[in-house]
Write a protein that holds these residues in place. Structure first.
Motif, PDB file in Angstrom:
ATOM      1  N   VAL A 181       0.840  -1.200   0.000  1.00 61.23           N
ATOM      2  CA  VAL A 181       0.000   0.000   0.000  1.00 61.23           C
ATOM      3  C   VAL A 181       0.877   1.253   0.000  1.00 61.23           C
ATOM      4  O   VAL A 181       1.939   1.260   0.621  1.00 61.23           O
ATOM      5  CB  VAL A 181      -0.905  -0.024   1.253  1.00 61.23           C
ATOM      6  CG1 VAL A 181      -1.584   1.314   1.475  1.00 61.23           C
ATOM      7  CG2 VAL A 181      -1.942  -1.123   1.119  1.00 61.23           C
ATOM      8  N   ILE A 182       0.444   2.273  -0.704  1.00 63.52           N
ATOM      9  CA  ILE A 182       1.158   3.562  -0.634  1.00 63.52           C
ATOM     10  C   ILE A 182       0.205   4.635  -0.109  1.00 63.52           C
ATOM     11  O   ILE A 182      -0.982   4.650  -0.439  1.00 63.52           O
ATOM     12  CB  ILE A 182       1.740   3.992  -1.997  1.00 63.52           C
ATOM     13  CG1 ILE A 182       0.672   4.016  -3.096  1.00 63.52           C
ATOM     14  CG2 ILE A 182       2.896   3.101  -2.389  1.00 63.52           C
ATOM     15  CD1 ILE A 182       1.170   4.612  -4.404  1.00 63.52           C
ATOM     16  N   GLU A 183       0.760   5.494   0.733  1.00 64.14           N
ATOM     17  CA  GLU A 183      -0.012   6.627   1.267  1.00 64.14           C
ATOM     18  C   GLU A 183       0.898   7.835   1.338  1.00 64.14           C
ATOM     19  O   GLU A 183       2.080   7.703   1.694  1.00 64.14           O
ATOM     20  CB  GLU A 183      -0.526   6.316   2.680  1.00 64.14           C
ATOM     21  CG  GLU A 183      -1.696   5.363   2.695  1.00 64.14           C
ATOM     22  CD  GLU A 183      -2.171   5.050   4.112  1.00 64.14           C
ATOM     23  OE1 GLU A 183      -1.600   5.601   5.074  1.00 64.14           O
ATOM     24  OE2 GLU A 183      -3.102   4.252   4.242  1.00 64.14           O
TER      25      GLU A 183
ATOM     26  N   GLN B 224      11.423  11.010 -10.738  1.00 64.09           N
ATOM     27  CA  GLN B 224      12.499  10.109 -10.348  1.00 64.09           C
ATOM     28  C   GLN B 224      12.193   9.700  -8.909  1.00 64.09           C
ATOM     29  O   GLN B 224      11.834  10.557  -8.093  1.00 64.09           O
ATOM     30  CB  GLN B 224      13.851  10.828 -10.428  1.00 64.09           C
ATOM     31  CG  GLN B 224      14.198  11.281 -11.828  1.00 64.09           C
ATOM     32  CD  GLN B 224      14.355  10.127 -12.803  1.00 64.09           C
ATOM     33  OE1 GLN B 224      14.607   9.004 -12.389  1.00 64.09           O
ATOM     34  NE2 GLN B 224      14.195  10.408 -14.083  1.00 64.09           N
ATOM     35  N   ALA B 225      12.306   8.412  -8.620  1.00 65.59           N
ATOM     36  CA  ALA B 225      11.867   7.912  -7.310  1.00 65.59           C
ATOM     37  C   ALA B 225      13.036   7.279  -6.572  1.00 65.59           C
ATOM     38  O   ALA B 225      13.806   6.502  -7.154  1.00 65.59           O
ATOM     39  CB  ALA B 225      10.748   6.893  -7.505  1.00 65.59           C
ATOM     40  N   PHE B 226      13.171   7.630  -5.324  1.00 64.24           N
ATOM     41  CA  PHE B 226      14.270   7.123  -4.497  1.00 64.24           C
ATOM     42  C   PHE B 226      13.681   6.524  -3.220  1.00 64.24           C
ATOM     43  O   PHE B 226      12.959   7.202  -2.486  1.00 64.24           O
ATOM     44  CB  PHE B 226      15.240   8.253  -4.153  1.00 64.24           C
ATOM     45  CG  PHE B 226      15.834   8.914  -5.362  1.00 64.24           C
ATOM     46  CD1 PHE B 226      16.974   8.394  -5.970  1.00 64.24           C
ATOM     47  CD2 PHE B 226      15.237  10.037  -5.924  1.00 64.24           C
ATOM     48  CE1 PHE B 226      17.516   8.998  -7.100  1.00 64.24           C
ATOM     49  CE2 PHE B 226      15.770  10.641  -7.052  1.00 64.24           C
ATOM     50  CZ  PHE B 226      16.917  10.123  -7.638  1.00 64.24           C
ATOM     51  N   LEU B 227      14.027   5.276  -2.962  1.00 63.49           N
ATOM     52  CA  LEU B 227      13.466   4.570  -1.809  1.00 63.49           C
ATOM     53  C   LEU B 227      14.429   4.662  -0.632  1.00 63.49           C
ATOM     54  O   LEU B 227      15.605   4.324  -0.743  1.00 63.49           O
ATOM     55  CB  LEU B 227      13.225   3.105  -2.176  1.00 63.49           C
ATOM     56  CG  LEU B 227      12.451   2.283  -1.164  1.00 63.49           C
ATOM     57  CD1 LEU B 227      11.018   2.798  -1.019  1.00 63.49           C
ATOM     58  CD2 LEU B 227      12.426   0.813  -1.581  1.00 63.49           C
ATOM     59  N   GLU B 228      13.880   5.141   0.492  1.00 64.24           N
ATOM     60  CA  GLU B 228      14.688   5.287   1.709  1.00 64.24           C
ATOM     61  C   GLU B 228      14.103   4.402   2.802  1.00 64.24           C
ATOM     62  O   GLU B 228      12.880   4.301   2.930  1.00 64.24           O
ATOM     63  CB  GLU B 228      14.655   6.747   2.178  1.00 64.24           C
ATOM     64  CG  GLU B 228      15.600   7.008   3.341  1.00 64.24           C
ATOM     65  CD  GLU B 228      15.091   8.071   4.318  1.00 64.24           C
ATOM     66  OE1 GLU B 228      14.051   8.697   4.058  1.00 64.24           O
ATOM     67  OE2 GLU B 228      15.734   8.222   5.364  1.00 64.24           O
ATOM     68  N   GLY B 229      14.963   3.778   3.586  1.00 63.64           N
ATOM     69  CA  GLY B 229      14.499   2.938   4.688  1.00 63.64           C
ATOM     70  C   GLY B 229      15.005   3.441   6.026  1.00 63.64           C
ATOM     71  O   GLY B 229      16.105   3.986   6.128  1.00 63.64           O
TER      72      GLY B 229
ATOM     73  N   LEU C 101       9.432   2.947   5.282  1.00 64.76           N
ATOM     74  CA  LEU C 101       9.937   2.845   3.925  1.00 64.76           C
ATOM     75  C   LEU C 101       9.320   4.012   3.150  1.00 64.76           C
ATOM     76  O   LEU C 101       8.099   4.051   2.952  1.00 64.76           O
ATOM     77  CB  LEU C 101       9.531   1.497   3.333  1.00 64.76           C
ATOM     78  CG  LEU C 101      10.387   0.919   2.218  1.00 64.76           C
ATOM     79  CD1 LEU C 101      11.869   0.896   2.558  1.00 64.76           C
ATOM     80  CD2 LEU C 101       9.926  -0.484   1.887  1.00 64.76           C
ATOM     81  N   LEU C 102      10.157   4.958   2.796  1.00 63.51           N
ATOM     82  CA  LEU C 102       9.658   6.210   2.212  1.00 63.51           C
ATOM     83  C   LEU C 102      10.135   6.333   0.772  1.00 63.51           C
ATOM     84  O   LEU C 102      11.333   6.197   0.488  1.00 63.51           O
ATOM     85  CB  LEU C 102      10.151   7.400   3.032  1.00 63.51           C
ATOM     86  CG  LEU C 102       9.733   7.389   4.504  1.00 63.51           C
ATOM     87  CD1 LEU C 102      10.487   8.455   5.293  1.00 63.51           C
ATOM     88  CD2 LEU C 102       8.231   7.604   4.646  1.00 63.51           C
ATOM     89  N   LEU C 103       9.176   6.595  -0.099  1.00 62.99           N
ATOM     90  CA  LEU C 103       9.498   6.764  -1.515  1.00 62.99           C
ATOM     91  C   LEU C 103       9.535   8.265  -1.812  1.00 62.99           C
ATOM     92  O   LEU C 103       8.497   8.936  -1.800  1.00 62.99           O
ATOM     93  CB  LEU C 103       8.435   6.064  -2.366  1.00 62.99           C
ATOM     94  CG  LEU C 103       8.694   5.980  -3.859  1.00 62.99           C
ATOM     95  CD1 LEU C 103      10.011   5.281  -4.151  1.00 62.99           C
ATOM     96  CD2 LEU C 103       7.552   5.247  -4.561  1.00 62.99           C
TER      97      LEU C 103
ATOM     98  N   GLN D 277       4.668   7.034   1.629  1.00 65.82           N
ATOM     99  CA  GLN D 277       5.092   5.958   2.530  1.00 65.82           C
ATOM    100  C   GLN D 277       4.548   4.625   2.017  1.00 65.82           C
ATOM    101  O   GLN D 277       3.384   4.523   1.619  1.00 65.82           O
ATOM    102  CB  GLN D 277       4.583   6.216   3.950  1.00 65.82           C
ATOM    103  CG  GLN D 277       5.086   5.154   4.924  1.00 65.82           C
ATOM    104  CD  GLN D 277       4.943   5.540   6.380  1.00 65.82           C
ATOM    105  OE1 GLN D 277       4.175   6.436   6.723  1.00 65.82           O
ATOM    106  NE2 GLN D 277       5.663   4.847   7.249  1.00 65.82           N
ATOM    107  N   ILE D 278       5.422   3.630   2.036  1.00 69.71           N
ATOM    108  CA  ILE D 278       5.026   2.286   1.593  1.00 69.71           C
ATOM    109  C   ILE D 278       4.720   1.457   2.835  1.00 69.71           C
ATOM    110  O   ILE D 278       5.505   1.446   3.798  1.00 69.71           O
ATOM    111  CB  ILE D 278       6.141   1.647   0.753  1.00 69.71           C
ATOM    112  CG1 ILE D 278       6.343   2.477  -0.517  1.00 69.71           C
ATOM    113  CG2 ILE D 278       5.806   0.200   0.406  1.00 69.71           C
ATOM    114  CD1 ILE D 278       7.439   1.969  -1.428  1.00 69.71           C
TER     115      ILE D 278
END
Lengths: 200, 235
Positions: free
Chosen positions: B17-19, B204-209, B218-220, B156-157
């Motif tokens: 899920v993404i929010e 452009q998407a960057f995934l941060e944990g 987990l933030l996109l 947020q994932i």
């Protein structure tokens, strides 16, 4: 011309002229235009739900109204906190020295809901601050472009291209654990956004 | 609740899920006694009261007409609140368009001048539940990300089950331990920018944990803007 952004680092001031970083100036832009069957550009308008009024550009205004439906002039308005208490108007920070805090962790900047990005032109940059920014350090300071009830937060960063201030307010996200399972909710539509040039 | 299909570096994928992240409640506008006010949009002029129509009707006598009879004010409509509306398009002649319009895409250069004009093509979203959004090989340190790009939106994932918790937690921990963000890509080859709605912006998407014991975030982070001066862009 707007007053400069002035920051104080270890008691030494640095001044920056500033200009908004504009995507269209960096990349150009794409625009989708609507044409009528004769090839003429269409004007976008609105139709009220009851269908009785066609609203064209220039036909509306907006403002604040009290419970009785009376218009409230802007000079009578104040800011209210969550408890309904008036909050003081904060002056613009432009032209006034703001103390830099930091260096801060990159995650603090990643938590910022960015509203504006400014390109900064240094007009008297403290060499110590310059060295910090060139080393990739991040500093934050209070920012209010014009007098407002809620000052924003700005982060000062630098790279090989120049110096930048990213302005916005902190956002909130949730810590998730195994027991936290997202509940089903209604779909949320995304904001309308114009198709733009790709960045790369 | 919106879902995406997320694929890790080992090509394992899951629907998650993404929010959007939340903004804290801010200052509201009101009256000194604490009374709240409502922000409304209202009719300020009818079509007949717009400047161009008034000029056409009164010509040089417009100023006198305004003073004498307030022709710009329709007392039946001015002040009426404008609630929800539907978008309509008016033809070049100013009539409501009843036939389907055509769409063209106009490309403007950095100088603001038109460069190209072509029939508009529909660009579908590429972040749906069917086609996975996946890791690319590009990794950046978090500090590098924030000094090179302006993150304009963060999503947020979130997990939907115990299995997807393990999947996302492992991803977040690996990124957090390395202090890195991973660039994600979409499309058939997994290299395209992310598009969240038809004809929407490309990010452009960057995934941060981040992890804290058994908890994770987990933030996109989405960006469509490099931190670059115009002089650097020109060179």
């Amino acid at each position: 011309m707007a007053k400069p952004i002035i920051v104080s680092f270890g008691g030494v001031q640095s001044n920056f002229d500033h200009e908004k970083l504009d995507r269209a100036k960096l990349y150009g832009r794409r625009q989708r235009q609507v044409l009528d069957p004769d090839g003429h550009r269409c004007e976008k308008a609105e139709l009220t739900r009851d269908g009785t009024l066609l609203v064209r550009s220039g036909m509306t205004a907006q403002g604040y109204f009290d419970d009785s439906g009376a218009w409230v002039p802007n000079n009578r308005l104040v800011g209210l906190d969550a408890a309904g208490n008036p909050v003081p108007l904060q002056p613009s920070t432009l032209g006034e020295p703001q103390t830099l805090q930091g260096p801060v962790a990159p995650t603090e900047l990643l938590d910022l809901a960015v509203r504006s990005v400014y390109v900064l032109s240094p007009e008297g940059l403290d060499p110590k601050l310059e060295a910090e920014l060139k080393a990739g350090k991040i500093y934050k300071f209070t920012f209010n472009y014009r007098a407002d009830y809620k000052p924003e937060l700005a982060f000062l960063v630098g790279n090989a291209s120049g110096y930048f201030a990213l302005v916005g307010e902190p956002s909130e996200s949730d810590w998730l654990e195994l027991q936290t399972v997202v509940a089903e909710a209604a779909d949320e539509a995304d904001d309308d956004e114009e198709l733009d040039f790709e960045m790369f | 609740m919106r879902k995406i299909n997320l694929m890790n570096e080992a090509s394992r994928n899951a629907e998650v899920v993404i929010e959007s992240v939340r903004k804290p409640p801010g200052i509201t506008t009101g009256l000194p006694g604490g009374k709240k006010v409502a922000f409304k949009r209202y009719v300020a002029a009818t079509e007949g009261g717009l400047h161009a129509k008034l000029v056409a009707l009164h010509g040089d006598g417009l100023a006198k007409a305004l003073i004498a009879g307030d022709p710009e004010i329709d007392r039946e409509l001015v002040g009426r609140e404008v609630g929800e509306t539907q978008t309509v398009f008016l033809s070049g002649e100013g009539e409501v368009l009843h036939a389907s319009p055509s769409l063209v895409e106009v490309i403007f250069g950095t100088d603001g001048k038109e460069r190209e004009r072509k029939p508009a093509e529909s660009v579908p979203a590429n972040t749906n539940e069917e086609s996975p959004v996946r890791f690319t090989k590009l990794r950046l340190k978090r500090a590098e990300l924030v000094t090179k790009f302006a993150v304009v939106r963060t999503i947020q994932i979130k997990h939907t089950s115990g299995l997807s918790y393990d999947f996302l937690y492992a991803m977040a921990k690996e990124l957090a331990d390395k202090d890195e963000v991973a660039r994600l890509g979409a499309g058939p080859k997994g290299r395209d920018p992310l598009i969240f709605q038809e004809n929407g912006a490309r990010y452009q998407a960057f995934l941060e944990g981040r992890v804290d014991g058994p908890r994770y975030k987990l933030l996109l982070h989405l960006s469509n803007l490099e931190l670059r001066t115009l002089a650097a862009a020109a060179s």
